[in-house]
Motif scaffolding. Structure first.
Motif, PDB file in Angstrom:
ATOM      1  N   ALA A 120      15.838  17.851  60.548  1.00 58.95           N
ATOM      2  CA  ALA A 120      16.611  16.698  61.024  1.00 58.95           C
ATOM      3  C   ALA A 120      16.075  16.196  62.365  1.00 58.95           C
ATOM      4  CB  ALA A 120      18.084  17.076  61.145  1.00 58.95           C
ATOM      5  N   TYR A 121      15.780  17.112  63.279  1.00 54.65           N
ATOM      6  CA  TYR A 121      15.223  16.699  64.573  1.00 54.65           C
ATOM      7  C   TYR A 121      13.870  16.009  64.388  1.00 54.65           C
ATOM      8  CZ  TYR A 121      18.693  19.637  66.976  1.00 54.65           C
ATOM      9  OH  TYR A 121      19.854  20.187  67.461  1.00 54.65           O
ATOM     10  N   ALA A 122      13.042  16.556  63.497  1.00 59.83           N
ATOM     11  CA  ALA A 122      11.732  15.949  63.247  1.00 59.83           C
ATOM     12  C   ALA A 122      11.888  14.545  62.671  1.00 59.83           C
ATOM     13  CB  ALA A 122      10.917  16.832  62.300  1.00 59.83           C
ATOM     14  N   ALA A 123      12.867  14.371  61.784  1.00 69.14           N
ATOM     15  CA  ALA A 123      13.119  13.043  61.220  1.00 69.14           C
ATOM     16  C   ALA A 123      13.567  12.068  62.300  1.00 69.14           C
ATOM     17  CB  ALA A 123      14.170  13.139  60.115  1.00 69.14           C
ATOM     18  N   ALA A 124      14.383  12.550  63.241  1.00 71.40           N
ATOM     19  CA  ALA A 124      14.835  11.693  64.341  1.00 71.40           C
ATOM     20  C   ALA A 124      13.658  11.233  65.193  1.00 71.40           C
ATOM     21  CB  ALA A 124      15.854  12.440  65.199  1.00 71.40           C
ATOM     22  N   LEU A 125      12.742  12.147  65.486  1.00 73.91           N
ATOM     23  CA  LEU A 125      11.592  11.797  66.315  1.00 73.91           C
ATOM     24  C   LEU A 125      10.595  10.926  65.566  1.00 73.91           C
ATOM     25  CD1 LEU A 125      11.075  15.202  68.135  1.00 73.91           C
ATOM     26  CD2 LEU A 125      11.878  13.057  69.136  1.00 73.91           C
ATOM     27  N   ALA A 126      10.531  11.074  64.243  1.00 75.65           N
ATOM     28  CA  ALA A 126       9.663  10.195  63.460  1.00 75.65           C
ATOM     29  C   ALA A 126      10.165   8.756  63.525  1.00 75.65           C
ATOM     30  CB  ALA A 126       9.606  10.676  62.013  1.00 75.65           C
ATOM     31  N   SER A 127      11.489   8.589  63.553  1.00 72.09           N
ATOM     32  CA  SER A 127      12.074   7.249  63.646  1.00 72.09           C
ATOM     33  C   SER A 127      12.040   6.717  65.074  1.00 72.09           C
ATOM     34  CB  SER A 127      13.528   7.272  63.156  1.00 72.09           C
ATOM     35  OG  SER A 127      13.601   7.606  61.798  1.00 72.09           O
ATOM     36  N   ASP A 128      12.169   7.616  66.044  1.00 64.21           N
ATOM     37  CA  ASP A 128      12.223   7.212  67.456  1.00 64.21           C
ATOM     38  C   ASP A 128      11.440   8.217  68.297  1.00 64.21           C
ATOM     39  OD1 ASP A 128      12.818   6.247  69.965  1.00 64.21           O
ATOM     40  OD2 ASP A 128      14.861   7.033  69.996  1.00 64.21           O
ATOM     41  N   ASN A 132      15.183   8.064  72.418  1.00 64.66           N
ATOM     42  CA  ASN A 132      16.113   7.328  73.277  1.00 64.66           C
ATOM     43  C   ASN A 132      17.519   7.912  73.240  1.00 64.66           C
ATOM     44  OD1 ASN A 132      14.586   4.956  74.435  1.00 64.66           O
ATOM     45  ND2 ASN A 132      14.076   4.732  72.271  1.00 64.66           N
ATOM     46  N   PHE A 133      17.859   8.628  72.171  1.00 65.86           N
ATOM     47  CA  PHE A 133      19.173   9.272  72.097  1.00 65.86           C
ATOM     48  C   PHE A 133      19.236  10.503  73.000  1.00 65.86           C
ATOM     49  CE2 PHE A 133      22.566  11.725  69.872  1.00 65.86           C
ATOM     50  CZ  PHE A 133      23.570  10.774  69.968  1.00 65.86           C
ATOM     51  N   GLY A 134      18.074  11.061  73.324  1.00 64.86           N
ATOM     52  CA  GLY A 134      18.012  12.136  74.313  1.00 64.86           C
ATOM     53  C   GLY A 134      18.387  13.513  73.818  1.00 64.86           C
ATOM     54  N   LEU A 135      18.148  13.815  72.545  1.00 64.20           N
ATOM     55  CA  LEU A 135      18.548  15.121  72.013  1.00 64.20           C
ATOM     56  C   LEU A 135      17.420  15.819  71.262  1.00 64.20           C
ATOM     57  CD1 LEU A 135      20.854  17.157  71.552  1.00 64.20           C
ATOM     58  CD2 LEU A 135      21.505  15.845  69.522  1.00 64.20           C
ATOM     59  N   ALA A 136      16.767  15.113  70.347  1.00 61.54           N
ATOM     60  CA  ALA A 136      15.837  15.760  69.419  1.00 61.54           C
ATOM     61  C   ALA A 136      14.617  16.351  70.116  1.00 61.54           C
ATOM     62  CB  ALA A 136      15.393  14.761  68.348  1.00 61.54           C
ATOM     63  N   ARG A 137      14.073  15.657  71.107  1.00 64.40           N
ATOM     64  CA  ARG A 137      12.842  16.136  71.750  1.00 64.40           C
ATOM     65  C   ARG A 137      13.043  17.501  72.399  1.00 64.40           C
ATOM     66  NH1 ARG A 137      10.902  12.650  76.543  1.00 64.40           N
ATOM     67  NH2 ARG A 137      10.523  11.026  74.996  1.00 64.40           N
ATOM     68  N   HIS A 155       3.865  22.806  70.431  1.00 63.59           N
ATOM     69  CA  HIS A 155       3.386  21.441  70.193  1.00 63.59           C
ATOM     70  C   HIS A 155       4.545  20.447  70.264  1.00 63.59           C
ATOM     71  CE1 HIS A 155      -0.755  22.368  69.407  1.00 63.59           C
ATOM     72  NE2 HIS A 155      -0.480  23.169  68.382  1.00 63.59           N
ATOM     73  N   ALA A 156       5.683  20.828  69.687  1.00 67.97           N
ATOM     74  CA  ALA A 156       6.847  19.938  69.702  1.00 67.97           C
ATOM     75  C   ALA A 156       7.353  19.710  71.119  1.00 67.97           C
ATOM     76  CB  ALA A 156       7.957  20.524  68.830  1.00 67.97           C
ATOM     77  N   LEU A 157       7.252  20.734  71.962  1.00 64.97           N
ATOM     78  CA  LEU A 157       7.709  20.604  73.346  1.00 64.97           C
ATOM     79  C   LEU A 157       6.919  19.522  74.081  1.00 64.97           C
ATOM     80  CD1 LEU A 157       9.575  21.751  75.561  1.00 64.97           C
ATOM     81  CD2 LEU A 157       7.754  23.375  76.113  1.00 64.97           C
ATOM     82  N   LYS A 158       5.628  19.437  73.799  1.00 60.26           N
ATOM     83  CA  LYS A 158       4.798  18.422  74.457  1.00 60.26           C
ATOM     84  C   LYS A 158       5.071  17.024  73.913  1.00 60.26           C
ATOM     85  CE  LYS A 158       1.066  21.523  75.790  1.00 60.26           C
ATOM     86  NZ  LYS A 158      -0.384  21.825  75.712  1.00 60.26           N
ATOM     87  N   GLY A 159       5.514  16.934  72.656  1.00 58.00           N
ATOM     88  CA  GLY A 159       5.880  15.641  72.097  1.00 58.00           C
ATOM     89  C   GLY A 159       4.699  14.842  71.590  1.00 58.00           C
ATOM     90  N   MET A 160       5.030  13.713  70.961  1.00 63.00           N
ATOM     91  CA  MET A 160       4.009  12.878  70.332  1.00 63.00           C
ATOM     92  C   MET A 160       3.547  11.732  71.224  1.00 63.00           C
ATOM     93  SD  MET A 160       5.487  12.652  66.433  1.00 63.00           S
ATOM     94  CE  MET A 160       7.153  12.208  66.933  1.00 63.00           C
ATOM     95  N   ILE A 161       4.306  11.430  72.266  1.00 62.94           N
ATOM     96  CA  ILE A 161       3.969  10.303  73.133  1.00 62.94           C
ATOM     97  C   ILE A 161       3.160  10.797  74.323  1.00 62.94           C
ATOM     98  CG2 ILE A 161       4.912   8.510  74.634  1.00 62.94           C
ATOM     99  CD1 ILE A 161       7.248   8.274  72.817  1.00 62.94           C
ATOM    100  N   PRO A 162       1.996  10.213  74.587  1.00 59.46           N
ATOM    101  CA  PRO A 162       1.211  10.651  75.753  1.00 59.46           C
ATOM    102  C   PRO A 162       1.965  10.368  77.045  1.00 59.46           C
ATOM    103  CG  PRO A 162       0.304   8.629  74.822  1.00 59.46           C
ATOM    104  CD  PRO A 162       1.343   9.112  73.860  1.00 59.46           C
ATOM    105  N   PRO A 163       1.852  11.262  78.023  1.00 56.67           N
ATOM    106  CA  PRO A 163       2.595  11.098  79.282  1.00 56.67           C
ATOM    107  C   PRO A 163       1.972  10.026  80.189  1.00 56.67           C
ATOM    108  CG  PRO A 163       1.274  13.090  79.345  1.00 56.67           C
ATOM    109  CD  PRO A 163       1.111  12.531  77.965  1.00 56.67           C
ATOM    110  N   ILE A 164       2.339   8.773  79.981  1.00 56.38           N
ATOM    111  CA  ILE A 164       1.871   7.675  80.828  1.00 56.38           C
ATOM    112  C   ILE A 164       2.586   7.788  82.179  1.00 56.38           C
ATOM    113  CG2 ILE A 164       1.738   5.167  81.061  1.00 56.38           C
ATOM    114  CD1 ILE A 164       1.846   5.074  77.958  1.00 56.38           C
ATOM    115  N   PRO A 165       1.852   7.911  83.289  1.00 56.44           N
ATOM    116  CA  PRO A 165       2.470   8.259  84.580  1.00 56.44           C
ATOM    117  C   PRO A 165       3.656   7.390  84.979  1.00 56.44           C
ATOM    118  CG  PRO A 165       0.095   8.432  84.744  1.00 56.44           C
ATOM    119  CD  PRO A 165       0.379   7.856  83.389  1.00 56.44           C
TER     120      PRO A 165
END
Length: 430
Positions: A120-128, A132-137, A155-165
């Motif tokens: 469920a968390y992975a599905a949430a992050l695939a959609s967003d 922005n809801f602040g829970l799944a990541r 890997h999940a802790l680092k996330g899919m979005i690159p850390p733009i400063p």
């Protein structure tokens, strides 16, 4: 208007305005949802809150927010099965909705179904992916770690979005500004901090240094950054090789999280070493069910530096049952009474809680609830005295922002911070 009044700290006035709004427009699902939220957070009346939130769903079943609000309320009331059902009903109309998937993940995790929770968390992050809801990541890595899938968890802790400063800094600024327990931000001009580094941050490390400087301006040692390695040590260790936190929130090696057994005289014994292990609530529940016939139970929190307040509250529900006033969380929006939830206590056997100078944070929260309601007697040494509660937000790249959002007070209004709890007698149980 009601929300503006609420956010300004005039809670009771906001509750009156919301009641008037529902009376004027009884068919408004939005007004019903807002009143339900107010009943839960202001009036601490779970029955009225759930009734209004259910009515909001009935009035507008197509409104996703109504289902999510109801699911969250069920979670806060310690009813994860009902929360799961509410989230699934919301997903029927919006299968890819990240908020509903996130709350579904939390409900499944609370029931110990970490495989389904991770999905469920992975599905949430695939959609967003920005969460922005602040829970799944933040919760997906913990669910994966509970399954022993630690490489995936990292890997999940680092996330899919690159850390733009600039974006990392702005996200931390917004989270700290919204969450910090002091609306005056220790006398800081918080809007000035938003613009302070605009265009100047070129690397991820520069962003983290800027965030650390910004957080330090609040003058609170518990409001800080936690790097990915510390988070991994806290939450991604295999069960049985768990780590906990010391009262300052730093990772420390621990033995198995939950140890239970028998003591002479027909007593049961449960030792909890931390509240970071995702399995801790399920294991305590199983231990308590096995001890229903005991003459008494010893709950040993010595050396427990804390962890997740939510886990501590859930264990309190198992020992208290619903409707008990366990204390107050004092934050920027005023004093929020804490009331136990769940479907009923698993045992009414006499209870002794063992504490010492290393019992801190969430462990003190649980001990305070049990002592303050008269459910348990405290024995041992005075506790550490860490009474500030933090909320967290995982930034892109895996670094976590911790922000003190409230101060924990006892049912009598007595603060824990810097004082701790005073047992009635010294330790006598090994």
């Amino acid at each position: 208007l009601a929300r503006l009044i609420w956010w300004s700290g005039r809670d009771q006035e906001a509750l009156i305005v919301l009641r008037q709004a529902v009376a004027a427009e009884p068919g408004s699902a939005v007004a019903r949802s807002a009143l339900g939220e107010a009943y839960q957070t202001i009036a601490q009346d779970q029955g009225l809150a759930l009734a209004e939130l259910r009515r909001a769903v009935e009035l507008d079943p197509s409104r996703l927010a109504a289902h999510v609000d109801l699911a969250l309320a069920q979670l806060r009331a310690g009813r994860p099965k009902q929360a799961e059902a509410a989230a699934r009903r919301g997903l029927e109309g919006a299968p890819e909705a990240a908020p509903a998937q996130s709350v579904l993940g939390a409900a499944l995790a609370d029931q110990g179904d970490f495989e389904a929770a991770a999905a469920a968390y992975a599905a949430a992050l695939a959609s967003d992916p920005a969460d922005n809801f602040g829970l799944a990541r933040g919760q997906l890595p913990r669910a994966l770690a509970a399954l022993g899938r630690n490489v995936e968890a990292r890997h999940a802790l680092k996330g899919m979005i690159p850390p733009i400063p600039d974006l990392v800094y702005r996200e931390a600024w917004a989270f700290a500004g919204d969450s910090y327990r002091d609306r005056a931000h220790n006398g800081q001009d918080w809007m000035a901090w938003r613009a302070k580094y605009r265009g100047a941050l070129k690397t991820e490390q520069e962003a983290y240094r800027a965030i650390a400087t910004m957080l330090a301006s609040l003058g609170d040692p518990y409001t800080r950054l936690r790097d990915p390695e510390e988070s991994a040590a806290l939450f991604l260790a295999r069960h049985g090789e768990s780590v906990g936190t010391d009262p300052l929130g730093r990772a420390t090696a621990q033995s198995k999280t939950v140890v239970s057994g028998d003591l002479p005289g027909g007593l049961g014994y449960i030792r909890l070493s931390n509240f970071t292990d995702p399995n801790v609530v399920a294991e305590v529940r199983a231990a308590l069910r096995a001890m229903r016939s005991k003459e008494g139970i010893v709950l040993d929190l010595r050396g427990n530096g804390g962890g997740l307040a939510r886990s501590a509250d859930a264990i309190g529900d198992l020992l208290l049952g619903p409707g008990k006033e366990t204390g107050v969380d004092a934050g920027a929006n005023g004093d929020l009474p804490q009331v136990s939830g769940g479907d009923g206590a698993l045992t009414d056997s006499p209870l002794v809680v063992m504490v010492d100078g290393q019992t801190g944070s969430a462990a003190e929260r649980l001990a305070r609830a049990l002592q303050g309601t008269g459910r348990a007697t405290l024995k041992g040494d005075p506790t550490f005295g860490k009474g500030l509660a933090q909320v967290s937000r995982v930034l892109p790249g895996g670094t976590t922002v911790l922000v003190s959002t409230s101060e924990m007070l006892g049912p009598d209004g007595r603060p824990l911070q810097g004082r701790g709890l005073r047992p009635t007698s010294g330790a006598q149980v090994p």
